[in-house]
Design an enzyme around this catalytic site. Sequence first.
Site, PDB file in Angstrom:
ATOM      1  N   THR A   1       0.718  -1.351   0.031  1.00 17.29           N
ATOM      2  CA  THR A   1       0.124  -0.001  -0.161  1.00 17.29           C
ATOM      3  C   THR A   1       0.753   1.312   0.200  1.00 17.29           C
ATOM      4  OG1 THR A   1      -1.615  -1.261   1.203  1.00 17.29           O
ATOM      5  CG2 THR A   1      -1.942   0.943   1.168  1.00 17.29           C
TER       6      THR A   1
ATOM      7  N   TYR B   1       5.056 -12.419   4.881  1.00 14.87           N
ATOM      8  CA  TYR B   1       3.847 -12.068   4.218  1.00 14.87           C
ATOM      9  C   TYR B   1       3.385 -12.953   2.948  1.00 14.87           C
ATOM     10  CZ  TYR B   1       1.035  -8.219   1.721  1.00 14.87           C
ATOM     11  OH  TYR B   1       0.058  -7.666   1.021  1.00 14.87           O
TER      12      TYR B   1
ATOM     13  N   LYS C   1       1.459 -12.477   7.881  1.00 14.81           N
ATOM     14  CA  LYS C   1       0.386 -11.533   7.406  1.00 14.81           C
ATOM     15  C   LYS C   1      -0.089 -12.664   6.305  1.00 14.81           C
ATOM     16  CE  LYS C   1      -1.177  -7.592   4.677  1.00 14.81           C
ATOM     17  NZ  LYS C   1      -0.752  -6.505   3.882  1.00 14.81           N
TER      18      LYS C   1
ATOM     19  N   ILE D   1      -3.723  -6.337   9.065  1.00 16.93           N
ATOM     20  CA  ILE D   1      -2.688  -5.177   8.596  1.00 16.93           C
ATOM     21  C   ILE D   1      -3.687  -4.858   7.473  1.00 16.93           C
ATOM     22  CG2 ILE D   1      -0.479  -4.813   7.158  1.00 16.93           C
ATOM     23  CD1 ILE D   1       0.900  -6.854   8.897  1.00 16.93           C
TER      24      ILE D   1
END
EC number: 4.3.3.7
Length: 291
Positions: A45, A133, A161, A203
Amino acid sequence: MFHGSMVALVTPMQVDGAIDDVALRELVEWHIAEGTHALVAVGTTGESATLEMREHVAVIQTVVEQARGRVPVIAGTGANATHEAIELTRAAMEVKADAALLVSPYYNKPTQEGLFQHYSAIAEHCHFPIILYNVPGRTAGDILPETVARLAPRADIIGIKEASGKVERVAEILALCGDQVQVYSGDDGAALAAMALGARGVISVTANAAPRLMARMCDLALAGDFVGARAVNAQLTGLHRDLFLESNPIPVKWALHEMGRMESVLRLPLTTLSSVHHERLRESLRRAQCI
């Protein structure tokens, strides 16, 4: 170690494409005031793919400096090459981030053994809290629960994540790893379900626009009040959906511009949100009381 609503921060940019340090610092202050539990700097992001190395580290440092220890700062330090991920993680350590979030290597598509060795090498060279992740939709690779279990005994690998789109992965990972790792949802729309299965938070992209509601939803869910959490989440479902009308972070940057927080500037090849989506996203912002 970390829990709740952990915002996947955008990286504000000026109209000429330069990083907007003032807007970034203002976002940090706003999130802390609104109850966000942790700040994740320069992940997907945050447009990590289009930042230069010096910019990447500078954004992490700015967020750390502005947070001043009031909330944890997790630095995105993933890379395709293991040696680059090590370099970025060490840089995050030097500027006093609290942990690193490392997306699995993308495009080169390592095997499960390659993923194991990649993360093992980073842990061995850095001795720093690491959150794996997993986002197969972007990386074309999947960190399987069995690979997480192989990595879990390493003290520096503290969590994952999970953004595979399979909410059952939370239960599968926890069944294999117990309390050796924490699982964090990487999917806002599934975050409540993930916490019901044992995830310790999310997250979040949605938290960029609705930090107070996301923090409240997580607080209620982690306290076991799923009736209350569902009521809060009902106000957010439109954002969970519409912040992905186009590739993240295109919609969320437009949303923050609509809220008066920053310019909606992105770096190519990302482009601003198509006008055909404006009213739909605007309505979801209204429903979540963001505008």
